[in-house]
Design a protein around this motif. Structure first.
Motif, PDB file in Angstrom:
ATOM      1  N   ALA A 133       0.959  -1.047   0.746  1.00 42.15           N
ATOM      2  CA  ALA A 133      -0.148   0.233  -0.076  1.00 42.15           C
ATOM      3  C   ALA A 133       0.795   1.039   0.301  1.00 42.15           C
ATOM      4  CB  ALA A 133      -1.017  -0.569   1.375  1.00 42.15           C
ATOM      5  N   THR A 134       1.919   1.109   0.288  1.00 46.57           N
ATOM      6  CA  THR A 134       3.209   2.496   0.639  1.00 46.57           C
ATOM      7  C   THR A 134       4.823   1.987   0.397  1.00 46.57           C
ATOM      8  OG1 THR A 134       3.241   1.803   3.305  1.00 46.57           O
ATOM      9  CG2 THR A 134       1.178   3.642   2.183  1.00 46.57           C
ATOM     10  N   LEU A 135       4.786   2.610   0.257  1.00 46.15           N
ATOM     11  CA  LEU A 135       6.367   2.739  -0.091  1.00 46.15           C
ATOM     12  C   LEU A 135       7.750   4.527   0.739  1.00 46.15           C
ATOM     13  CD1 LEU A 135       8.978   2.302  -1.518  1.00 46.15           C
ATOM     14  CD2 LEU A 135       8.785   3.034  -2.951  1.00 46.15           C
TER      15      LEU A 135
ATOM     16  N   GLU B  45      10.300   6.668   0.465  1.00 39.03           N
ATOM     17  CA  GLU B  45      11.292   6.529   0.362  1.00 39.03           C
ATOM     18  C   GLU B  45      13.036   6.471   0.663  1.00 39.03           C
ATOM     19  OE1 GLU B  45      10.857   9.486  -2.309  1.00 39.03           O
ATOM     20  OE2 GLU B  45       9.598   8.962  -3.887  1.00 39.03           O
ATOM     21  N   GLN B  46      12.759   6.916   2.660  1.00 35.09           N
ATOM     22  CA  GLN B  46      14.423   6.516   2.942  1.00 35.09           C
ATOM     23  C   GLN B  46      14.381   4.796   3.503  1.00 35.09           C
ATOM     24  OE1 GLN B  46      11.832   8.577   3.207  1.00 35.09           O
ATOM     25  NE2 GLN B  46      13.212  10.275   2.871  1.00 35.09           N
ATOM     26  N   CYS B  47      13.799   4.187   3.438  1.00 28.68           N
ATOM     27  CA  CYS B  47      13.507   2.934   3.912  1.00 28.68           C
ATOM     28  C   CYS B  47      14.320   1.875   2.761  1.00 28.68           C
ATOM     29  CB  CYS B  47      12.562   1.674   4.839  1.00 28.68           C
ATOM     30  SG  CYS B  47      12.604   3.113   6.659  1.00 28.68           S
ATOM     31  N   ASP B  48      13.199   2.372   1.530  1.00 24.51           N
ATOM     32  CA  ASP B  48      13.125   1.406   0.127  1.00 24.51           C
ATOM     33  C   ASP B  48      12.490  -0.131   0.848  1.00 24.51           C
ATOM     34  OD1 ASP B  48      13.382   1.602  -1.931  1.00 24.51           O
ATOM     35  OD2 ASP B  48      15.977   1.199  -2.235  1.00 24.51           O
ATOM     36  N   VAL B  49      11.256   0.236   1.346  1.00 24.84           N
ATOM     37  CA  VAL B  49      10.866  -1.190   1.909  1.00 24.84           C
ATOM     38  C   VAL B  49       9.080  -0.997   1.784  1.00 24.84           C
ATOM     39  CG1 VAL B  49       9.646  -2.822   3.686  1.00 24.84           C
ATOM     40  CG2 VAL B  49      12.522  -1.279   3.598  1.00 24.84           C
ATOM     41  N   LEU B  50       8.636  -1.455   0.727  1.00 20.88           N
ATOM     42  CA  LEU B  50       7.221  -1.592   0.404  1.00 20.88           C
ATOM     43  C   LEU B  50       6.103  -2.359   1.867  1.00 20.88           C
ATOM     44  CD1 LEU B  50       7.209  -2.991  -2.857  1.00 20.88           C
ATOM     45  CD2 LEU B  50       6.712  -0.597  -2.903  1.00 20.88           C
ATOM     46  N   TYR B  51       5.165  -1.510   1.938  1.00 21.87           N
ATOM     47  CA  TYR B  51       4.029  -2.203   3.130  1.00 21.87           C
ATOM     48  C   TYR B  51       3.275  -2.125   2.953  1.00 21.87           C
ATOM     49  CZ  TYR B  51       8.389  -0.504   6.314  1.00 21.87           C
ATOM     50  OH  TYR B  51       9.851  -0.199   6.221  1.00 21.87           O
ATOM     51  N   CYS B  52       2.647  -3.627   3.163  1.00 17.37           N
ATOM     52  CA  CYS B  52       0.753  -3.536   2.892  1.00 17.37           C
ATOM     53  C   CYS B  52       0.251  -2.331   4.264  1.00 17.37           C
ATOM     54  CB  CYS B  52       0.016  -4.985   3.092  1.00 17.37           C
ATOM     55  SG  CYS B  52       0.904  -5.569   5.030  1.00 17.37           S
ATOM     56  N   ALA B  53      -0.550  -1.962   4.544  1.00 19.68           N
ATOM     57  CA  ALA B  53      -1.243  -1.024   5.305  1.00 19.68           C
ATOM     58  C   ALA B  53      -1.228  -1.731   6.329  1.00 19.68           C
ATOM     59  CB  ALA B  53      -2.708  -1.470   4.838  1.00 19.68           C
ATOM     60  N   ALA B  54      -1.460  -3.596   7.276  1.00 17.80           N
ATOM     61  CA  ALA B  54      -1.443  -3.798   8.415  1.00 17.80           C
ATOM     62  C   ALA B  54       0.503  -3.575   9.167  1.00 17.80           C
ATOM     63  CB  ALA B  54      -1.594  -5.392   8.341  1.00 17.80           C
ATOM     64  N   CYS B  55       0.801  -3.644   7.975  1.00 19.34           N
ATOM     65  CA  CYS B  55       2.628  -3.740   8.197  1.00 19.34           C
ATOM     66  C   CYS B  55       3.389  -2.649   8.331  1.00 19.34           C
ATOM     67  CB  CYS B  55       3.252  -4.780   7.351  1.00 19.34           C
ATOM     68  SG  CYS B  55       2.935  -6.318   6.846  1.00 19.34           S
TER      69      CYS B  55
ATOM     70  N   VAL C 232       4.896   6.689   0.262  1.00 18.71           N
ATOM     71  CA  VAL C 232       4.151   7.330  -1.305  1.00 18.71           C
ATOM     72  C   VAL C 232       3.931   6.116  -1.171  1.00 18.71           C
ATOM     73  CG1 VAL C 232       5.838   9.138  -1.658  1.00 18.71           C
ATOM     74  CG2 VAL C 232       6.487   6.774  -2.561  1.00 18.71           C
ATOM     75  N   GLN C 233       3.110   6.312  -2.759  1.00 13.50           N
ATOM     76  CA  GLN C 233       1.707   5.008  -3.262  1.00 13.50           C
ATOM     77  C   GLN C 233       3.375   4.162  -4.172  1.00 13.50           C
ATOM     78  OE1 GLN C 233      -0.835   4.215  -2.980  1.00 13.50           O
ATOM     79  NE2 GLN C 233      -1.620   5.760  -1.782  1.00 13.50           N
ATOM     80  N   PRO C 234       3.359   3.082  -3.689  1.00 12.38           N
ATOM     81  CA  PRO C 234       4.129   2.001  -4.566  1.00 12.38           C
ATOM     82  C   PRO C 234       4.066   2.028  -6.467  1.00 12.38           C
ATOM     83  CG  PRO C 234       2.284   0.924  -3.728  1.00 12.38           C
ATOM     84  CD  PRO C 234       2.059   2.084  -3.231  1.00 12.38           C
ATOM     85  N   PRO C 235       5.507   2.300  -6.630  1.00 12.01           N
ATOM     86  CA  PRO C 235       4.707   2.418  -8.433  1.00 12.01           C
ATOM     87  C   PRO C 235       4.969   1.010  -8.782  1.00 12.01           C
ATOM     88  CG  PRO C 235       7.054   1.980  -7.788  1.00 12.01           C
ATOM     89  CD  PRO C 235       6.030   2.031  -6.681  1.00 12.01           C
ATOM     90  N   PRO C 236       3.413   1.309  -9.634  1.00  7.80           N
ATOM     91  CA  PRO C 236       2.380   0.442 -10.827  1.00  7.80           C
ATOM     92  C   PRO C 236       3.041  -0.704 -11.563  1.00  7.80           C
ATOM     93  CG  PRO C 236       1.773   2.225 -11.491  1.00  7.80           C
ATOM     94  CD  PRO C 236       2.968   2.919 -10.140  1.00  7.80           C
TER      95      PRO C 236
ATOM     96  N   ALA D  11       6.477   7.805 -15.863  1.00  9.70           N
ATOM     97  CA  ALA D  11       6.758   7.038 -14.598  1.00  9.70           C
ATOM     98  C   ALA D  11       6.758   6.893 -13.446  1.00  9.70           C
ATOM     99  CB  ALA D  11       7.741   5.856 -15.442  1.00  9.70           C
ATOM    100  N   GLN D  12       7.378   8.008 -13.069  1.00 17.08           N
ATOM    101  CA  GLN D  12       7.578   8.757 -11.233  1.00 17.08           C
ATOM    102  C   GLN D  12       6.490   9.805 -11.301  1.00 17.08           C
ATOM    103  OE1 GLN D  12      11.618   8.507 -10.408  1.00 17.08           O
ATOM    104  NE2 GLN D  12      12.573   6.989 -10.596  1.00 17.08           N
ATOM    105  N   GLY D  13       5.372  10.270 -11.834  1.00 16.72           N
ATOM    106  CA  GLY D  13       5.366  11.442 -11.298  1.00 16.72           C
ATOM    107  C   GLY D  13       3.602  11.641 -10.239  1.00 16.72           C
ATOM    108  N   ALA D  14       3.323   9.727 -10.631  1.00 20.06           N
ATOM    109  CA  ALA D  14       1.858   9.803  -9.609  1.00 20.06           C
ATOM    110  C   ALA D  14       2.160   9.184  -8.018  1.00 20.06           C
ATOM    111  CB  ALA D  14       1.674   8.494  -9.821  1.00 20.06           C
ATOM    112  N   PRO D  15       3.654   8.914  -7.653  1.00 23.41           N
ATOM    113  CA  PRO D  15       4.101   8.529  -6.079  1.00 23.41           C
ATOM    114  C   PRO D  15       4.092   9.697  -6.094  1.00 23.41           C
ATOM    115  CG  PRO D  15       4.973   7.360  -6.869  1.00 23.41           C
ATOM    116  CD  PRO D  15       4.774   7.874  -8.474  1.00 23.41           C
ATOM    117  N   SER D  16       4.635  11.117  -6.627  1.00 23.90           N
ATOM    118  CA  SER D  16       5.213  12.246  -5.978  1.00 23.90           C
ATOM    119  C   SER D  16       3.893  13.035  -5.378  1.00 23.90           C
ATOM    120  CB  SER D  16       5.977  13.114  -7.138  1.00 23.90           C
ATOM    121  OG  SER D  16       5.308  13.372  -7.701  1.00 23.90           O
TER     122      SER D  16
END
Length: 781
Positions: free
Chosen positions: A221-223, A225-235, A252-256, A271-276
């Motif tokens: 659900a989120t990314l 950018e400092q940790c460079d880790v993808l999380y779901c809502a619960a995690c 930010v939103q994870p890149p699709p 490619a990177q406009g959406a997460p910002s």
């Protein structure tokens, strides 16, 4: 290369990069977050004063948003900008989290209100965050007014996040900076290449939570950018809460995952406009439009959007179009053709890259050297550990041997004392038995009542008793030895030495004397070979060795070798001579002591062959280099492998073939003799040349001492070299040819021979000087 393609503010790949006046690049959305407005009353103050009075500035003046064409009106200027809020907090914030944002960027923890960048980006650069103002507040109203048009009492500026240089914005705002389309194209190619490598599986992987315990993992659900880790809502709630040390992290939103067709055509901004979460940040020229094409569009002039660049302004260091030269401010500037400057700068960049490439190559070699040093340290550490263990074991063995010796001494002392006591016990026991027997006998005699019988033996008995009493002299009843052992082991010095046992500084001591390896030292003819090694457990480093040899007559030593090798061969010595040799080691601290002296005896007679390296190329050698002939009709010279400087030497040459009456020459020569003419025609050789009837002595092309008697097939030519008397004598079949020559000449000489293809000779060496040689037969001439 990926680090070069990342924005210094957001840490992500560049999106719509712009070039700052200092030549550094920054994303256009990120540039909006670090641009500030400076009141006119303070824009000319020194930089330290601007930094020091941040707390006294109004919130709206200290954090007014930058001005550009896209942000002059719209959500970015209303205080709820998608790009600004997304870049700072991970999405547009409403009134509920407005207090949290204000506390996050307060003066105490972020430096808000000053002009000093304070928020640390993923790349370690500190930037000034943009503060969202509450809707309807005076700060928001002031900000909206500033976004709509420039205020006469303030100016906008931007500080480079890398070099911290400030630049003022003109009426165009951030759009006044040139778009770095080359960098944008490189980012696009890099993304396409990375997508081709990872494929569809990699695109799917970035959309899956990386910390999920569920099987299969939940979609991300989120990314961060400092940790460079993808999380779901619960995690995200469990592992990355928006408080404490994670409060300033950017979510930010994870890149699709891009579709294969879209990945090839999408630009870096798309490619990177959406997460910002940017509010309408579009590329100039339509690069970020919804329907972007796959073809790359070349940049156009920002002031004349329909014109392409055709020239380069040298004064302003920027590409310009022809309208800029005719109508704009570049009309009187120095300009050059765009293509020529492009090629020139490419050449300069290539030349600079060559220097960087050389340095990179040196750095790689240096890394290899460091890795080799690491390996050597490991190996040397193991060696030194083994050496230390061996030394300590040697000390323990020596102590054990000494203990055995001391125990032997104690045993001998104990046995000696025991023997002395047992001897005294036996002697005393015997005397006591004798005295007791005499006493008992005397008592029985005293009991007798016969006076005459008593008087018959009384005199003798009285004497025996007196003698027996005298035998118990003073000291007879005292022990001869003491029970104490007069042995005291003085172990204090050894204990002190053990306690002081430590490593010594190797560079502070000279090396010890080397050990000559006599089993490897040998002599051959007039050359000697010596070998040596350092003693075991040597701690001092060795930089090299110095080998010294005397003159063969017991004279002074001289240096004959200096180097790091431990094996050396010295040639050109005297035959039948005795040499003394010694060696010493040296390092940066000095020269160590000499080794023991070894005595070497050279051969009594010379054994040698023809030298293939010193002969003319027309000389043909066979029979283990003992037989020589020639492939040319001209005379050619070949030397022997021995060199003489002292003593008496004799060798013979047997004529195996002699056709058409040639004139071979036999003798001695220096090493630099001319090889392509008869021996003796220059001043470096002394020879006898001979035909089938007579012979001549020749030196410096001068013929002397003609003697009757020539050579033929089967003849033997003898050469007698006496360097003690400085004479050279020749013999043919045992008969001396002419008087002796070669008088009063010193130096080093080698056996020599000149011949052509009509002659073949075989060399015989190792001969004693004959005593039955005949006298010469001189001719009348």
């Amino acid at each position: 290369m990926e680090e070069e393609l990342k924005c210094p503010v957001c840490g992500s790949l560049f999106r719509e990069p712009i070039i700052l006046p200092c030549s550094h690049n920054v994303c256009l959305p990120c540039a909006r977050t670090i641009a500030v407005q400076t009141p006119d009353g303070e824009q000319h103050l020194p930089q330290p004063l601007l930094h020091s009075r941040g707390s006294g500035l109004p919130a709206g003046a200290g954090a007014a948003p930058p001005l550009d064409h896209d942000a002059a009106a719209g959500p970015a200027c209303s205080g709820a900008s998608g790009s600004a809020a997304g870049g700072l907090g991970g999405g547009a914030g409403g009134g509920g989290d407005h207090a949290d944002k204000l506390s996050l960027y307060s003066e105490t923890d972020s430096g808000y209100g000053s002009y000093t960048p304070s928020l640390k980006s993923p790349n370690g650069v500190r930037v000034l965050p943009m503060v969202p103002a509450p809707p309807g507040s005076s700060a928001a109203a002031a900000r909206g007014a500033a976004c709509s048009s420039l205020s006469s009492s303030s100016s906008s500026s931007i500080t480079c996040p890398q070099c911290h240089r400030s630049a003022s914005l003109d009426h165009r705002g951030l759009r006044g900076f040139q778009r770095n389309r080359l960098l944008e194209a490189i980012v696009q190619r890099y993304q396409q290449g990375r997508g081709a490598v990872h494929g569809a599986s990699a695109a799917a992987a970035v959309a899956i939570c990386q910390l999920c315990d569920r099987t299969p993992p939940e979609p991300a659900a989120t990314l961060c950018e400092q940790c460079d880790v993808l999380y779901c809502a619960a995690c995200q709630l469990k592992c990355h809460p928006s408080r404490g040390p994670f409060a300033k992290h950017r979510l930010v939103q994870p890149p699709p995952p891009p579709a294969p067709a879209e990945a090839a055509s999408a630009s870096p901004g798309a490619a990177q406009g959406a997460p910002s979460g940017g509010g309408g940040c579009k590329s100039p020229g339509g690069a970020g439009a919804a329907g972007g094409s796959s073809a790359r569009k070349f940049p156009t002039c920002p002031e004349h959007e329909m014109e392409s660049y055709s020239m380069y302004c040298v004064s302003c260091r920027t590409p310009v179009c022809y309208l800029c030269l005719e109508e704009g401010r570049h009309g009187k500037h120095e300009v050059k053709p765009l293509g020529a400057v492009w090629k020139q700068h490419k050449a300069q960049l290539s030349q600079a890259l060559n220097g960087v490439s050389d340095k990179a190559k040196e750095a790689k070699e240096f890394l290899v050297q460091l890795k080799n040093i690491l390996q050597q340290i490991q190996e040397n550490g193991l060696d030194y550990e083994a050496c230390l263990v061996a030394q300590c074991d040697a000390l323990v063995d020596a102590l054990t041997r000494q203990k055995a010796k001391l125990l032997t001494k104690v045993t001998k002392e104990r046995e000696h004392k025991l023997k002395m006591v047992w001897d005294q016990i036996n002697h005393c026991t015997l005397k006591l038995r004798q005295s007791t027997g005499l006493m008992e006998y005397c008592l029985e005699v005293i009991k007798e009542n016969d006076p005459s019988g008593f008087l018959q033996i009384s005199d003798a008995l009285i004497k025996r008793v007196q003698v027996s009493q005298e035998q118990w002299v003073k000291g007879a009843l005292e022990p001869k030895v003491s029970a104490e052992f007069d042995l005291t082991l003085d172990s204090e010095p050894l204990l002190q030495a053990i306690h002081q046992l430590d490593f010594i500084q190797m560079k502070c001591r000279v090396p010890p004397g080397p050990l000559l390896q006599l089993e490897k030292c040998c002599t051959h003819n007039n050359s000697v070979t010596l070998a040596w090694r350092m003693p075991p457990f040597t701690h001092s480093p060795v930089d090299g060795y110095i080998l010294e040899l005397d003159d063969g007559d017991g004279g002074q030593f001289r240096e004959v070798y200096v180097g790091k090798e431990t094996l050396c061969t010295i040639d050109g010595l005297h035959f039948n001579s005795t040499y003394n040799a010694r060696v010493k080691a040296f390092n940066s601290s000095g020269v160590g002591p000499y080794s023991k002296t070894v005595v070497l005896q050279t051969s009594d007679v010379a054994w040698f062959t023809f030298d293939p390296n010193s002969g003319h190329r027309d000389i043909i050698l066979s029979n283990d280099n003992q037989t020589a002939t020639c492939s040319s009709y001209d005379d050619r010279v070949v030397l022997g492998t021995a060199a003489f400087s002292k003593g008496v030497h004799y060798w013979e040459l047997h004529v195996d073939r002699y056709d058409n009456h040639p004139d071979p020459a036999f003798g001695v020569a220096r090493a630099s003799v001319v090889k392509d003419m008869m021996l003796g025609k220059d001043d470096k050789a002394w020879a006898m040349y001979v035909d089938n009837n007579r012979s001549w002595f020749m030196h410096c092309n001068s013929h002397t001492n003609r003697t009757e008697g020539g050579v033929c097939k089967g003849a033997t030519v003898g050469v007698l070299l006496d360097l003690n008397k400085h004479t050279l004598t020749f013999f043919i079949n045992g008969q001396q040819q002419g008087p002796t020559a070669f008088s009063h000449v010193d130096g080093v000489f080698m056996p020599a021979l000149s011949l052509n293809r009509n002659v073949q000779v075989t060399l015989h060496t190792g001969l004693e000087v004959p005593t039955n040689l005949g006298r010469p037969k001189l001719s009348g001439n």
